[in-house]
Design a protein around this motif. Structure first.
Motif: not given
Length: 251
Positions: A129-140, A189-197
């Motif tokens: 339910g935390i959007p930032e977690c979903g974004l980082l999970l896709r990168c991981l 540290q990963f580029g905020a919401r614009r983070c990529t793998p």
């Protein structure tokens, strides 16, 4: 005076001249056919069948190990067996992990703290339910497929650390040889919401050779890993530009 009877019994299937006469007169039943055993047919033994490349391809590594002595007379198949066995071993070695595996609090010590010394473990703390977690999970998840010799696990934050505040999510902990080697709180540290793998990979390898694709042999230095990450990043950018150019030309 005793009544002695002598019964003559010939070889099975044989007949006397007297018997033949009686059979012609209908006084005896027809002569039975002599016993003839069925022809011998050896049982089908898969181990005795001729070996082929397709047959070897279907064997497991354990079966290929056992075949070493059986193929001594066929140099080609023996060499092919060795090649196939090496391929299977390499596949098993490279495909060591390859995904982000969910774990629970009771799994943490076994999966993370007790991981082999040569394995880097990336621990992802999250909550649904935390959007930032979903974004980082896709990168991981993408990094896990690229670097199958690095272990990626995910765990609900409060299962790992009781009362861990949601404002610190997502969080990444990097472990090696049972110790924490790095901590990344949030996305900045990963580029905020614009983070990529790629940005996540560069951050993870900033101080240690965390990521391992299994293709660098024994050279797992930080510089080698970072160079590999940069190479993959450049390849991705070039591919994206080529796809955009192709799309534009179609218009």
């Amino acid at each position: 005076m005793a009544d002695y009877h002598f019964v003559y019994k010939d070889v099975e299937g044989a007949s006397t001249q007297w018997d033949d006469i009686q059979r012609r007169l209908g006084n005896l039943p027809p002569k039975p056919a002599p016993f003839k055993p069925p022809p011998f047919v050896p049982a089908d033994d898969p181990d005795l069948r001729p070996k082929s490349k397709d047959w070897i391809d279907e064997r497991s590594p354990e079966e290929l190990e056992d075949l070493e002595d059986d193929l001594d007379d066929d140099r080609f198949l023996q060499e092919y067996r060795k090649k196939r066995l090496a391929e299977l071993r390499e596949t098993a070695r490279v495909a060591r992990f390859g995904s982000v595996v969910p774990i629970s609090g009771s799994d943490f010590v076994r999966e993370v703290s007790q991981a082999p010394p040569d394995v880097w473990v990336v621990v992802f703390l999250y909550k649904d339910g935390i959007p930032e977690c979903g974004l980082l999970l896709r990168c991981l998840e993408e990094l896990a497929t690229r670097y199958p010799e690095t272990k990626f696990v995910k765990i609900i934050s409060t299962d790992c650390i009781p009362n861990y505040p949601d404002r610190n999510l997502p969080t990444i902990l990097v472990y090696n040889n049972g110790a924490v080697k790095g901590t990344f709180v949030g996305l900045h540290q990963f580029g905020a919401r614009r983070c990529t793998p790629e940005s996540v990979a560069l951050a993870l390898c900033r101080s240690d050779p965390v990521l391992n694709d299994g293709q660098s042999g024994n050279d797992s230095s930080r510089e080698t890993v970072i160079e590999g990450v940069r190479k993959k990043f450049i390849e991705k950018v070039v591919t994206q530009h080529e796809e955009e150019d192709e799309y534009s030309s179609d218009d």
